[in-house]
Design a protein around this motif. Structure first.
Motif, PDB file in Angstrom:
ATOM      1  N   LEU A 163       0.870  -1.166   0.000  1.00  0.00           N
ATOM      2  CA  LEU A 163       0.000   0.000   0.000  1.00  0.00           C
ATOM      3  C   LEU A 163       0.912   1.222   0.000  1.00  0.00           C
ATOM      4  O   LEU A 163       1.790   1.338   0.857  1.00  0.00           O
ATOM      5  CB  LEU A 163      -0.873   0.010   1.254  1.00  0.00           C
ATOM      6  CG  LEU A 163      -1.406   1.366   1.705  1.00  0.00           C
ATOM      7  CD1 LEU A 163      -2.415   1.903   0.712  1.00  0.00           C
ATOM      8  CD2 LEU A 163      -1.996   1.277   3.081  1.00  0.00           C
TER       9      LEU A 163
ATOM     10  N   ASP B  21       1.312   5.091   0.613  1.00  0.00           N
ATOM     11  CA  ASP B  21       0.707   6.249   1.262  1.00  0.00           C
ATOM     12  C   ASP B  21       1.715   7.394   1.212  1.00  0.00           C
ATOM     13  O   ASP B  21       2.647   7.438   2.005  1.00  0.00           O
ATOM     14  CB  ASP B  21       0.334   5.925   2.703  1.00  0.00           C
ATOM     15  CG  ASP B  21      -0.509   7.002   3.342  1.00  0.00           C
ATOM     16  OD1 ASP B  21      -0.382   8.181   2.950  1.00  0.00           O
ATOM     17  OD2 ASP B  21      -1.296   6.669   4.239  1.00  0.00           O
TER      18      ASP B  21
ATOM     19  N   THR C 156      -3.043   2.953  -3.682  1.00  0.00           N
ATOM     20  CA  THR C 156      -2.488   4.196  -3.162  1.00  0.00           C
ATOM     21  C   THR C 156      -3.536   4.920  -2.333  1.00  0.00           C
ATOM     22  O   THR C 156      -4.685   5.046  -2.759  1.00  0.00           O
ATOM     23  CB  THR C 156      -2.053   5.111  -4.332  1.00  0.00           C
ATOM     24  OG1 THR C 156      -1.029   4.437  -5.058  1.00  0.00           O
ATOM     25  CG2 THR C 156      -1.535   6.442  -3.847  1.00  0.00           C
ATOM     26  N   HIS C 157      -3.130   5.404  -1.174  1.00  0.00           N
ATOM     27  CA  HIS C 157      -4.007   6.252  -0.375  1.00  0.00           C
ATOM     28  C   HIS C 157      -3.936   7.674  -0.906  1.00  0.00           C
ATOM     29  O   HIS C 157      -2.847   8.204  -1.118  1.00  0.00           O
ATOM     30  CB  HIS C 157      -3.562   6.272   1.085  1.00  0.00           C
ATOM     31  CG  HIS C 157      -4.159   5.189   1.894  1.00  0.00           C
ATOM     32  ND1 HIS C 157      -3.787   4.961   3.201  1.00  0.00           N
ATOM     33  CD2 HIS C 157      -5.103   4.254   1.617  1.00  0.00           C
ATOM     34  CE1 HIS C 157      -4.471   3.941   3.681  1.00  0.00           C
ATOM     35  NE2 HIS C 157      -5.277   3.489   2.731  1.00  0.00           N
TER      36      HIS C 157
ATOM     37  N   LYS D  88      -4.702  11.338   0.083  1.00  0.00           N
ATOM     38  CA  LYS D  88      -4.971  12.375   1.066  1.00  0.00           C
ATOM     39  C   LYS D  88      -3.858  13.383   0.886  1.00  0.00           C
ATOM     40  O   LYS D  88      -2.955  13.174   0.082  1.00  0.00           O
ATOM     41  CB  LYS D  88      -5.011  11.811   2.488  1.00  0.00           C
ATOM     42  CG  LYS D  88      -3.740  11.080   2.907  1.00  0.00           C
ATOM     43  CD  LYS D  88      -3.922  10.401   4.250  1.00  0.00           C
ATOM     44  CE  LYS D  88      -2.693   9.574   4.599  1.00  0.00           C
ATOM     45  NZ  LYS D  88      -2.908   8.704   5.735  1.00  0.00           N
TER      46      LYS D  88
ATOM     47  N   GLU E 264      -8.594   8.575   1.333  1.00  0.00           N
ATOM     48  CA  GLU E 264      -8.559   8.329   2.772  1.00  0.00           C
ATOM     49  C   GLU E 264      -8.684   9.663   3.489  1.00  0.00           C
ATOM     50  O   GLU E 264      -7.999  10.621   3.139  1.00  0.00           O
ATOM     51  CB  GLU E 264      -7.252   7.643   3.179  1.00  0.00           C
ATOM     52  CG  GLU E 264      -7.162   7.411   4.658  1.00  0.00           C
ATOM     53  CD  GLU E 264      -5.821   6.881   5.115  1.00  0.00           C
ATOM     54  OE1 GLU E 264      -5.805   6.205   6.143  1.00  0.00           O
ATOM     55  OE2 GLU E 264      -4.798   7.163   4.480  1.00  0.00           O
TER      56      GLU E 264
ATOM     57  N   THR F   4      -8.551  11.394   7.348  1.00  0.00           N
ATOM     58  CA  THR F   4      -8.144  11.159   8.727  1.00  0.00           C
ATOM     59  C   THR F   4      -8.664  12.295   9.602  1.00  0.00           C
ATOM     60  O   THR F   4      -8.133  13.396   9.572  1.00  0.00           O
ATOM     61  CB  THR F   4      -6.608  11.076   8.836  1.00  0.00           C
ATOM     62  OG1 THR F   4      -6.146  10.112   7.887  1.00  0.00           O
ATOM     63  CG2 THR F   4      -6.163  10.669  10.212  1.00  0.00           C
TER      64      THR F   4
END
Length: 103
Positions: free
Chosen positions: A12, A14, A39-40, A42, A78, A80
């Motif tokens: 993954l 990030d 891929t995240h 953010k 994503e 948070t």
């Protein structure tokens, strides 16, 4: 991937984690390209707070340009701890759609 005969371990990616550790996320992405699963998406403000894509400093045109060569690349938004997760997700989606990809 459990039980598969893959020669590589799925990864993954990030980009925020690489920026926070002082590394260039595009260089890191290039190094792990063959193992990448998803891929995240953010972003990160100048004072290192996670935010919606387009509200921070990450080089999304370069990151998406690197991913563009893989038709199976998955990008997962994503969030948070945003004040409004739905609004932040909409902002990220709109920002990702509007990115001019550097290839």
């Amino acid at each position: 991937y459990i039980g598969s005969s893959m020669d590589v371990h799925p990864v993954l990616f990030d980009p925020v984690n690489f920026v926070r550790s002082g590394q260039d996320p595009v260089t890191a992405l290039q190094a792990m390209r063959d193992s990448l699963v998803y891929t995240h998406a953010k972003d990160l403000t100048a004072d290192s707070k996670v935010c919606a894509v387009g509200q921070g400093t990450l080089a999304w045109p370069a990151i998406l340009g690197e991913l563009a060569s893989d038709p199976e690349a998955l990008v997962v938004i994503e969030q948070t701890n945003p004040a409004d997760v739905f609004d932040a997700t909409r902002q990220s989606f709109a920002a990702l759609q509007s990115v001019e990809v550097n290839q």
